[in-house]
Design an enzyme around this catalytic site. Structure first.
Site, PDB file in Angstrom:
ATOM      1  N   GLU A 160       0.846  -1.189   0.000  1.00 41.66           N
ATOM      2  CA  GLU A 160       0.000   0.000   0.000  1.00 41.66           C
ATOM      3  C   GLU A 160       0.885   1.243   0.000  1.00 41.66           C
ATOM      4  O   GLU A 160       2.002   1.250   0.529  1.00 41.66           O
ATOM      5  CB  GLU A 160      -0.922   0.013   1.210  1.00 41.66           C
ATOM      6  CG  GLU A 160      -0.221   0.226   2.541  1.00 41.66           C
ATOM      7  CD  GLU A 160      -1.182   0.484   3.680  1.00 41.66           C
ATOM      8  OE1 GLU A 160      -2.014   1.410   3.580  1.00 41.66           O
ATOM      9  OE2 GLU A 160      -1.092  -0.252   4.685  1.00 41.66           O
ATOM     10  N   TRP A 161       0.403   2.308  -0.604  1.00 43.58           N
ATOM     11  CA  TRP A 161       1.130   3.566  -0.647  1.00 43.58           C
ATOM     12  C   TRP A 161       0.864   4.353   0.628  1.00 43.58           C
ATOM     13  O   TRP A 161      -0.277   4.545   1.025  1.00 43.58           O
ATOM     14  CB  TRP A 161       0.707   4.397  -1.854  1.00 43.58           C
ATOM     15  CG  TRP A 161       1.416   5.715  -1.939  1.00 43.58           C
ATOM     16  CD1 TRP A 161       0.948   6.927  -1.553  1.00 43.58           C
ATOM     17  CD2 TRP A 161       2.745   5.939  -2.423  1.00 43.58           C
ATOM     18  NE1 TRP A 161       1.883   7.904  -1.759  1.00 43.58           N
ATOM     19  CE2 TRP A 161       3.003   7.321  -2.303  1.00 43.58           C
ATOM     20  CE3 TRP A 161       3.724   5.101  -2.954  1.00 43.58           C
ATOM     21  CZ2 TRP A 161       4.205   7.890  -2.691  1.00 43.58           C
ATOM     22  CZ3 TRP A 161       4.927   5.680  -3.340  1.00 43.58           C
ATOM     23  CH2 TRP A 161       5.157   7.051  -3.214  1.00 43.58           C
ATOM     24  N   ILE A 162       1.928   4.827   1.282  1.00 49.04           N
ATOM     25  CA  ILE A 162       1.819   5.621   2.502  1.00 49.04           C
ATOM     26  C   ILE A 162       2.154   7.070   2.160  1.00 49.04           C
ATOM     27  O   ILE A 162       3.252   7.357   1.661  1.00 49.04           O
ATOM     28  CB  ILE A 162       2.785   5.119   3.598  1.00 49.04           C
ATOM     29  CG1 ILE A 162       2.610   3.626   3.847  1.00 49.04           C
ATOM     30  CG2 ILE A 162       2.587   5.926   4.879  1.00 49.04           C
ATOM     31  CD1 ILE A 162       1.271   3.219   4.376  1.00 49.04           C
ATOM     32  N   ASP A 184      16.440  -4.247  11.671  1.00 52.64           N
ATOM     33  CA  ASP A 184      17.210  -3.312  10.829  1.00 52.64           C
ATOM     34  C   ASP A 184      16.655  -1.909  11.039  1.00 52.64           C
ATOM     35  O   ASP A 184      16.336  -1.191  10.097  1.00 52.64           O
ATOM     36  CB  ASP A 184      17.105  -3.727   9.357  1.00 52.64           C
ATOM     37  CG  ASP A 184      18.088  -2.975   8.457  1.00 52.64           C
ATOM     38  OD1 ASP A 184      18.970  -2.268   8.990  1.00 52.64           O
ATOM     39  OD2 ASP A 184      17.961  -3.075   7.220  1.00 52.64           O
TER      40      ASP A 184
END
Length: 288
Positions: A93-95, A196
């Protein structure tokens, strides 16, 4: 570099959508990354060579799933993960990116603390994965000291030595550390780690909601995640205050930051060369 038409066609078919526009975005050193504007909304895609980095995106998906299932902090939803020809891709999904203000930083710290409360009987993970572009093994251990030595430090030290980035004396110094390591900290139950967690691996959306991205998950000592947040900066003091309010760290946690950061520094030695070896030696000298 443009996305191959064959991949776009595959994506459109599998998602039953039309890609109206493709824009290059930042995606790191390993992957090509793009914003896809489609008839079902904006999506984020990253692509790499599936032969050079086998199963990288399936491993990333497993890590995202593990964090999501902890129900403590958000990760982007996985829309599609697949392969086509020589390429592998992952669609998320695009944030929409907002500001990492004090309130958002506090939410990030509290969310991470709650994630760290998710535990396991042993240290490790159900599968190996990647740290950057390097394979990271996650065999199960009952003690963090054994896991950290045999699954984190030793493989990176050997790789760096084989590349002549570290010397035989460096190996000897690490051997001294291995003997001392169990006495340098107090064991805690395994915590679900991002693995990370530098400043480029979290996002804050326009509503101030934090997301974790690009995980290298395992169950480990939670100080490991905290240590890595200090390696390159990018975390507000409010992050640490919120974390300690939710799940207090041991009183002397700051004294071990450079110990746990030996691993990401060794990764950097192997990825980027001997410029990081000096920092490895400086950190190592503190504990031997």
């Amino acid at each position: 570099m443009a996305i191959p038409i064959s991949i776009l066609s595959d994506i459109e078919s599998r998602l039953n959508t039309v890609v109206k526009k493709v824009s290059v975005v930042s995606g790191g050193d390993i992957n090509q990354a793009y914003l896809l504007q489609t008839t079902v909304g904006n999506l984020f895609i990253k692509i790499n060579d599936r032969h050079n980095y086998p199963n990288m995106f399936s491993k990333e998906r497993q890590g995202l799933d593990a964090i999501r299932e902890a129900n403590a902090i958000a990760v982007p939803e996985v829309v599609l993960q697949g392969e086509f020809g020589n390429d592998s891709y992952l669609i998320l999904e695009w944030i929409n990116i907002g500001s990492a203000n004090m309130l958002a930083s506090s939410k990030l710290g509290m969310g991470l603390a709650r994630m760290h409360k998710n535990t396991n009987a042993r240290f490790g993970f159900y599968t190996d994965n990647y740290m950057g572009s390097l394979i990271q093994t996650n065999n199960w251990y009952t003690k963090w000291s054994d896991f950290f030595i045999e699954q984190r430090l030793q493989p990176m030290v050997k790789m760096a030595t084989d590349k002549n980035e570290l010397t035989r004396n460096d190996v000897h110094q690490f051997d001294r550390l291995y003997k001392k390591l169990p006495g340098l900290f107090t064991e805690e139950p395994p915590a679900l780690l991002h693995g990370d967690l530098w400043g480029g691996n979290y996002l804050i959306d326009t509503d101030g909601k934090p997301y974790l991205i690009d995980p290298a998950v395992s169950y480990g000592n939670r100080e490991f995640d905290i240590a890595m947040t200090t390696l390159f900066g990018g975390f507000d003091p409010a992050f640490y205050e919120a974390y300690n309010s939710e799940f207090p760290l041991q009183a002397d946690w700051q004294q071990r930051l450079k110990l746990w950061n030996l691993y990401p520094l060794l990764v950097h030695v192997n990825l980027f060369g001997a410029s990081y070896a000096k920092q490895v030696r400086e950190n190592l000298s503190i504990f031997i």
